[in-house]
Write an enzyme that holds these catalytic residues in place. Structure first.
Site, PDB file in Angstrom:
ATOM      1  N   THR B  13      21.277  57.036  46.767  1.00 44.82           N
ATOM      2  CA  THR B  13      21.756  56.335  45.575  1.00 44.82           C
ATOM      3  C   THR B  13      20.623  56.030  44.607  1.00 44.82           C
ATOM      4  OG1 THR B  13      23.445  55.316  46.939  1.00 44.82           O
ATOM      5  CG2 THR B  13      23.077  54.350  44.789  1.00 44.82           C
ATOM      6  N   VAL B  14      19.546  55.409  45.125  1.00 46.56           N
ATOM      7  CA  VAL B  14      18.442  55.008  44.248  1.00 46.56           C
ATOM      8  C   VAL B  14      17.726  56.239  43.685  1.00 46.56           C
ATOM      9  CG1 VAL B  14      16.222  53.812  44.158  1.00 46.56           C
ATOM     10  CG2 VAL B  14      18.147  52.780  45.383  1.00 46.56           C
ATOM     11  N   GLU B 128       8.365  46.488  41.857  1.00 47.03           N
ATOM     12  CA  GLU B 128       9.412  45.653  41.245  1.00 47.03           C
ATOM     13  C   GLU B 128      10.764  45.874  41.930  1.00 47.03           C
ATOM     14  OE1 GLU B 128       9.207  43.372  38.147  1.00 47.03           O
ATOM     15  OE2 GLU B 128      10.857  42.874  39.472  1.00 47.03           O
ATOM     16  N   LYS B 204      12.143  40.780  51.828  1.00 48.75           N
ATOM     17  CA  LYS B 204      11.942  40.478  50.409  1.00 48.75           C
ATOM     18  C   LYS B 204      11.181  39.168  50.245  1.00 48.75           C
ATOM     19  CE  LYS B 204      16.080  43.068  49.119  1.00 48.75           C
ATOM     20  NZ  LYS B 204      17.553  42.991  49.015  1.00 48.75           N
ATOM     21  N   GLY B 301      22.102  48.580  43.549  1.00 45.79           N
ATOM     22  CA  GLY B 301      22.901  49.524  42.775  1.00 45.79           C
ATOM     23  C   GLY B 301      22.024  50.593  42.175  1.00 45.79           C
TER      24      GLY B 301
END
Lengths: 401, 401
Positions: B13-14, B128, B204, B301
């Site tokens: 997806t990414v 990021e 994270k 997403g």
């Protein structure tokens, strides 16, 4: 040790915040610049109202005295009004000084001109503090603009009008009473026109528009509507329907150019602005790739604004900054944190150890307690669950009949 | 025209989002870099599952083939898992490539090592996209760190677990049903452990900790608690008391080092996380000067994550970027916007002009209408007020008995 020489224009709330922060963060600034960062001179309007914070800081009401300083690298502008500020900054840029401004009215009018001038003279012109105080909205927009086309920006950009709307609703009082309270708290000036009629928010919207879209909205065609017309009755009716009034600035790119409106609007509980209360500011940005990003934080105040100005200051020296993994000192030896917890399940208050302070049984199956973390986690009872409550606990809001 | 040569590791997806965005924003990227920005090769695990998006893009399952490319400037990492990713990136850095990674598990474990290596070899290492998808939290933290000491960071950092908690509350279903829905929608993997047990959020938090505090939390002493234990009954009880469950990661600097916890907590309506619903992420940052800043947006997403990666890409070339007043094209000639409005006061639906579509009388004194802006502002009646409603209007939520 050589020094970076700074002149500070204005010594009100923001100016004092900048001076104090430069002093208190001198070590950090020196590490970044490799030099002492020194505020050499301060410009004030009325010499009798101020005194110099330090013997070797020149306090003057004469800009020429600042302009003729032998060493001057950076001018930080913390004054209000278009003139003489614009003239001062033009002269500073032409002399080769980097400029940081917090003056939204001046920058909304003359930002493009100053920017061209700064480009011509190879100096930096920074304006993070002009919009939304401590919220790094300018930097975030620049970051997103690297990749995204910005479609729309909306914001609660004036803390004073948002405070007034919040108080009117919470305390069911008319505009005039809420304004008086804002004035007593120092949030509103004697003449509140700039804030409550939307001029201040409009200036900020213009600045965001030039950044996000590369152009200003048409000033004549923009909507600028204040909040004076809102009554407690209207607030009550709309509250009963699930809406809150917010004074929102919005800019949007359309085929006819940039449309700008500052006006009171209604938002429901699902909208990110619904819970932006009091003097808080918030900005919502729609980018074509990233989608919607929203930011919230203190929109004004001594130190939030100083923080924005010092971030700009550090960016002037960006090339020599070695960023990313900053070394920091601990805040001090705090004891274990006491906070609020909900203990759910079949639990009898009398069996809890004493460091756990029972506030109230807020439900047949839930005790509200205040306790240090380790004592709560030491509870091991069948069918008992412990959850920390984040944020302030409002007692009244908690009690359920 | 010469080109910047990029290798893309991973084409899920990414990876696909990055490829498509580099294509769709080629003109913008070329303006920034002064060169074509070209994805020359893509590494995949299984060659049979993929095909190359373009004839001149090498698709391979062999990293050596990528590593031996004659021209290679930047490696974008969009794969998961610690190894072989860490080895690949070490080799890329040693070869002199700039590296952009979206791999949180790998970066939480080896971020400091990679960073040292990147410094030694004079290349950029950007991350990021490892935290909170499209929300520019890394850049914002760096910006605030220029001046502020960070005291605490809290965040909803895993969209999957937040989606499950939201669905459990909204639809009054158990964890297993909400998980199934998340899997059907592609938000959760077949084995959801990483998300629902808090591993992903913990990685994270580690990345944020190294950035904000310059050190990792002690992994062994950190709390990592998942959301499987939460029942619909608990959710119902706490909802009735005004609370919502949120799966929150928090890092805080104390005298004993950095404390880290990922666990379900309760927040009330006043807390900024209360309305962070579904797959949204949010981060709240406490700085010593600026106070509290919070950010909210899409946590994952295809395109939000691609946006973060491309922002990193542009930063590699930061020195040659001329920022600030970007020139942009309009989005196209949209017609005047139709939106929802509340018309309050003494107004009779029958006298409104036809472009104003009356939805419902939601209060004796308020009509809900849908209309183009200009027709609503054309209403000039005594004691009638018109307010725009921002955001989506939920019909049921509007009707007041």
């Amino acid at each position: 040790m050589s020094a970076i020489h700074i002149a500070l224009l204005g010594y009100g709330t923001v100016g004092k915040g900048v001076y104090q922060t430069v002093q208190s963060h001198q070590k950090k600034l020196q590490a970044i610049f490799g030099k002492e960062v020194k505020i050499s001179a301060i410009l004030v309007k009325n010499l009798e109202k101020h005194h110099s914070p330090d013997d070797d800081v020149i306090l003057t009401d004469d800009f020429d005295k600042i302009f003729s300083l032998e060493k001057l690298d950076i001018v930080i502008d913390a004054i209000v009004g278009k003139e003489p500020c614009f003239s001062y900054l033009q002269r500073a840029i032409k002399r080769g000084c980097h400029v940081i401004t917090a003056n939204k009215e001046m920058f909304a009018h003359y930002g493009s001109q100053l920017k061209r001038l700064a480009n011509e003279h190879g100096v930096t012109l920074s304006f993070e503090a002009t919009v939304a105080g401590g919220i790094p909205v300018i930097q975030t927009l620049k970051q997103l603009l690297n990749v995204n086309n910005i479609k729309k920006v909306q914001g609660i950009l004036n803390g004073t009008s948002n405070f007034i709307l919040t108080k009117m609703r919470e305390e069911n009082v008319p505009f005039s009473s809420a304004l008086k309270l804002a004035q007593e708290k120092g949030y509103a000036e004697a003449d509140p026109t700039n804030d409550v009629e939307g001029y201040d928010a409009f200036y900020k919207a213009v600045i965001l528009s030039e950044l996000a879209f590369g152009e200003s909205p048409n000033w004549g065609e923009s909507i600028r509507e204040g909040i004076r017309g809102i009554t407690p009755e209207q607030i009550e009716i709309f509250s009963s329907l699930g809406f809150r009034f917010k004074h929102v600035a919005s800019i949007e790119r359309t085929a006819d150019g940039v449309q700008c409106a500052v006006k009171p609007v209604l938002v429901n509980e699902q909208h990110p602005f619904y819970h932006v209360e009091g003097v808080q500011n918030a900005v919502s940005i729609d980018g074509d790739i990233v989608g919607n990003i929203s930011l919230q934080g203190p929109g004004a105040g001594m130190f939030p604004t100083a923080s924005a100005i010092l971030e700009d200051l550090v960016h002037i020296n960006r090339k020599s900054v070695s960023p990313i993994f900053t070394e920091q000192k601990p805040d001090g030896d705090e004891a274990s944190t006491v906070s609020f917890w909900a203990i759910g399940g079949d639990v009898n208050a009398s069996i809890l150890p004493t460091p756990i302070q029972v506030i109230e049984r807020i439900h047949p199956n839930v005790l509200l307690v205040k306790a240090p973390e380790e004592t709560v986690y030491a509870i091991h009872l069948p069918n008992v669950h412990v959850y920390q409550i984040l944020g302030d606990v409002v007692y009244k809001g908690l009690v359920v009949s």
